[in-house]
Design a protein around this motif. Structure first.
Motif, PDB file in Angstrom:
ATOM      1  N   VAL A  59      51.097  21.599 -27.383  1.00  0.00           N
ATOM      2  CA  VAL A  59      50.463  20.368 -28.017  1.00  0.00           C
ATOM      3  C   VAL A  59      50.544  19.125 -26.778  1.00  0.00           C
ATOM      4  O   VAL A  59      51.728  18.715 -26.725  1.00  0.00           O
ATOM      5  N   SER A  60      49.697  19.121 -26.144  1.00  0.00           N
ATOM      6  CA  SER A  60      49.718  18.249 -24.901  1.00  0.00           C
ATOM      7  C   SER A  60      48.953  16.981 -25.050  1.00  0.00           C
ATOM      8  O   SER A  60      47.914  16.965 -25.693  1.00  0.00           O
ATOM      9  N   THR A 109      53.372  19.504 -34.401  1.00  0.00           N
ATOM     10  CA  THR A 109      54.068  18.906 -33.334  1.00  0.00           C
ATOM     11  C   THR A 109      55.409  18.994 -33.290  1.00  0.00           C
ATOM     12  O   THR A 109      56.177  19.391 -32.368  1.00  0.00           O
ATOM     13  N   LEU A 110      56.084  18.566 -34.411  1.00  0.00           N
ATOM     14  CA  LEU A 110      57.476  18.462 -34.411  1.00  0.00           C
ATOM     15  C   LEU A 110      58.108  19.980 -34.242  1.00  0.00           C
ATOM     16  O   LEU A 110      58.961  20.170 -33.404  1.00  0.00           O
ATOM     17  N   PHE A 111      57.493  21.068 -34.775  1.00  0.00           N
ATOM     18  CA  PHE A 111      58.139  22.476 -34.853  1.00  0.00           C
ATOM     19  C   PHE A 111      57.771  22.883 -33.483  1.00  0.00           C
ATOM     20  O   PHE A 111      58.514  23.827 -32.697  1.00  0.00           O
ATOM     21  N   SER A 112      56.772  22.267 -32.910  1.00  0.00           N
ATOM     22  CA  SER A 112      56.503  22.825 -31.276  1.00  0.00           C
ATOM     23  C   SER A 112      57.481  22.636 -30.357  1.00  0.00           C
ATOM     24  O   SER A 112      57.638  23.069 -29.441  1.00  0.00           O
ATOM     25  N   VAL A 113      58.389  21.576 -30.660  1.00  0.00           N
ATOM     26  CA  VAL A 113      59.628  21.269 -29.650  1.00  0.00           C
ATOM     27  C   VAL A 113      60.441  22.305 -29.712  1.00  0.00           C
ATOM     28  O   VAL A 113      60.809  22.437 -28.462  1.00  0.00           O
ATOM     29  N   THR A 114      60.458  23.179 -30.685  1.00  0.00           N
ATOM     30  CA  THR A 114      61.539  24.023 -30.580  1.00  0.00           C
ATOM     31  C   THR A 114      61.158  25.260 -29.927  1.00  0.00           C
ATOM     32  O   THR A 114      61.542  26.153 -29.423  1.00  0.00           O
ATOM     33  N   VAL A 148      67.954  23.995 -26.513  1.00  0.00           N
ATOM     34  CA  VAL A 148      68.869  22.844 -27.239  1.00  0.00           C
ATOM     35  C   VAL A 148      68.868  22.974 -28.819  1.00  0.00           C
ATOM     36  O   VAL A 148      67.811  23.259 -29.555  1.00  0.00           O
ATOM     37  N   PRO A 149      69.957  23.082 -29.422  1.00  0.00           N
ATOM     38  CA  PRO A 149      70.005  23.058 -30.954  1.00  0.00           C
ATOM     39  C   PRO A 149      69.076  22.229 -31.455  1.00  0.00           C
ATOM     40  O   PRO A 149      69.391  21.041 -31.087  1.00  0.00           O
ATOM     41  N   ALA A 150      68.463  22.616 -32.400  1.00  0.00           N
ATOM     42  CA  ALA A 150      67.585  21.660 -33.357  1.00  0.00           C
ATOM     43  C   ALA A 150      67.829  21.796 -34.791  1.00  0.00           C
ATOM     44  O   ALA A 150      67.998  22.917 -35.351  1.00  0.00           O
ATOM     45  N   LEU A 176      71.468  18.009 -28.668  1.00  0.00           N
ATOM     46  CA  LEU A 176      71.242  18.139 -30.079  1.00  0.00           C
ATOM     47  C   LEU A 176      70.112  17.523 -30.493  1.00  0.00           C
ATOM     48  O   LEU A 176      69.766  16.154 -30.016  1.00  0.00           O
ATOM     49  N   LEU A 177      68.690  18.090 -30.903  1.00  0.00           N
ATOM     50  CA  LEU A 177      67.731  17.368 -31.399  1.00  0.00           C
ATOM     51  C   LEU A 177      67.613  17.232 -32.915  1.00  0.00           C
ATOM     52  O   LEU A 177      68.040  18.518 -33.498  1.00  0.00           O
ATOM     53  N   LEU A 178      67.562  16.210 -33.444  1.00  0.00           N
ATOM     54  CA  LEU A 178      67.159  16.085 -34.736  1.00  0.00           C
ATOM     55  C   LEU A 178      65.637  15.849 -35.105  1.00  0.00           C
ATOM     56  O   LEU A 178      65.221  14.753 -34.600  1.00  0.00           O
ATOM     57  N   LEU A 179      65.285  16.733 -35.866  1.00  0.00           N
ATOM     58  CA  LEU A 179      63.725  16.785 -36.031  1.00  0.00           C
ATOM     59  C   LEU A 179      63.458  16.121 -37.724  1.00  0.00           C
ATOM     60  O   LEU A 179      63.776  16.829 -38.506  1.00  0.00           O
ATOM     61  N   LEU A 180      63.009  14.783 -37.389  1.00  0.00           N
ATOM     62  CA  LEU A 180      62.987  13.900 -38.822  1.00  0.00           C
ATOM     63  C   LEU A 180      61.596  13.798 -39.159  1.00  0.00           C
ATOM     64  O   LEU A 180      60.747  13.421 -38.348  1.00  0.00           O
ATOM     65  N   ASP A 181      61.405  14.556 -40.414  1.00  0.00           N
ATOM     66  CA  ASP A 181      59.805  14.630 -40.948  1.00  0.00           C
ATOM     67  C   ASP A 181      59.673  13.915 -42.122  1.00  0.00           C
ATOM     68  O   ASP A 181      60.685  13.647 -43.019  1.00  0.00           O
TER      69      ASP A 181
END
Length: 260
Positions: free
Chosen positions: A16-17, A48-53, A62-64, A109-114
């Motif tokens: 997702v670029s 997009t958020l999930f694509s980060v993982t 990195v743990p997410a 640590l990544l916090l993926l906040l939705d």
């Protein structure tokens, strides 16, 4: 502020670029910088958020943690991130806190906040303040947040100074047309001036539209359909649900039928 189109949503493959490139750039910063991604519903924010993982090429894993932020409100009360994690995953909470407390050398640590738009209005400001303070106290944790635009609240400013702010735009009409012609060769496209194009540039409605097989008025699996004219959101959703009902009836009970 940058404005990007989530072209990577077509076909469900590829980066997702350049959203990912911005996130990579944030990791090079000497300071921990949040990333906020905003856009209308169905445009691809959660994708997009999930694509980060999945797109950590060249970086250590990195743990997410994925967190639907409406869950930070319970019985009308706003929860701190510490209280939330202790309640939801108590067996892992201490390890998470240890990671998050590390000095910033890129995220530990990544916090993926939705879904900040799903927080009750009365709690939004307090939840944002609690998140901002938690990030200050845990410098190794980076927050990547997605949301529809919030009325009266600047999400980027609320989560801390120096936040990378990204606005996701709709798909480009020409790209949608090219994709449909490639994926479904020979099928006629809606007329160029048709009102439905306002909705087909939205990833969600494009997916529903194509899955329904409305381009030729027939379900892709051969079930007979009586579709509505899909010139708006309601028609697109109706046709998709009709298709799924027929498919489920056939697969579950062996019933082949058309809706009257």
């Amino acid at each position: 502020m940058a404005r990007f189109t989530i072209q990577g949503s077509l076909g469900g493959k590829g980066k997702v670029s350049p959203v990912w490139e911005w996130i990579e750039d944030s990791w090079k910063s000497m300071e921990n910088r949040n990333v906020v991604i905003e856009g209308e519903g169905g445009i691809g924010k959660t994708v997009t958020l999930f694509s980060v993982t999945e797109q950590t090429d060249g970086h250590p894993k990195v743990p997410a943690l994925y967190i639907p932020v409406f869950d930070l409100v319970e019985d009308g009360k706003s929860l701190t991130m510490t209280a939330y994690l202790q309640k939801r995953i108590p067996e892992k909470a201490n390890a998470i806190f240890e990671l998050a407390a590390r000095p910033w050398r890129g995220p530990s640590l990544l916090l993926l906040l939705d879904g900040f738009n799903e927080i009750p209005v009365a709690n939004r400001y307090e939840v944002l303040q609690l998140l901002k303070q938690w990030r200050v106290d845990h410098p190794g944790a980076q927050m990547i947040a997605v949301s529809r635009p919030l009325s009266g609240i600047n999400l980027s400013q609320s989560l801390g100074e120096g936040t990378f702010s990204i606005e996701l735009a709709s798909l480009e009409k020409a790209d949608v047309q090219a994709y449909v012609q490639e994926r479904f060769p020979g099928r006629p496209l809606p007329p160029d001036h048709d009102e439905i194009w306002k909705y087909l540039v939205n990833s969600l409605f494009l997916t529903l539209y194509l899955k329904t097989g409305i381009l030729d008025g027939k379900d892709a699996s051969g079930y007979p359909l009586l579709p509505k004219h899909a010139n708006g959101r309601g028609g697109i959703i109706w046709n998709f649900l009709q298709r799924e009902l027929l498919r489920h009836a056939n697969e579950t009970w062996g019933i082949r039928c058309a809706m009257a």
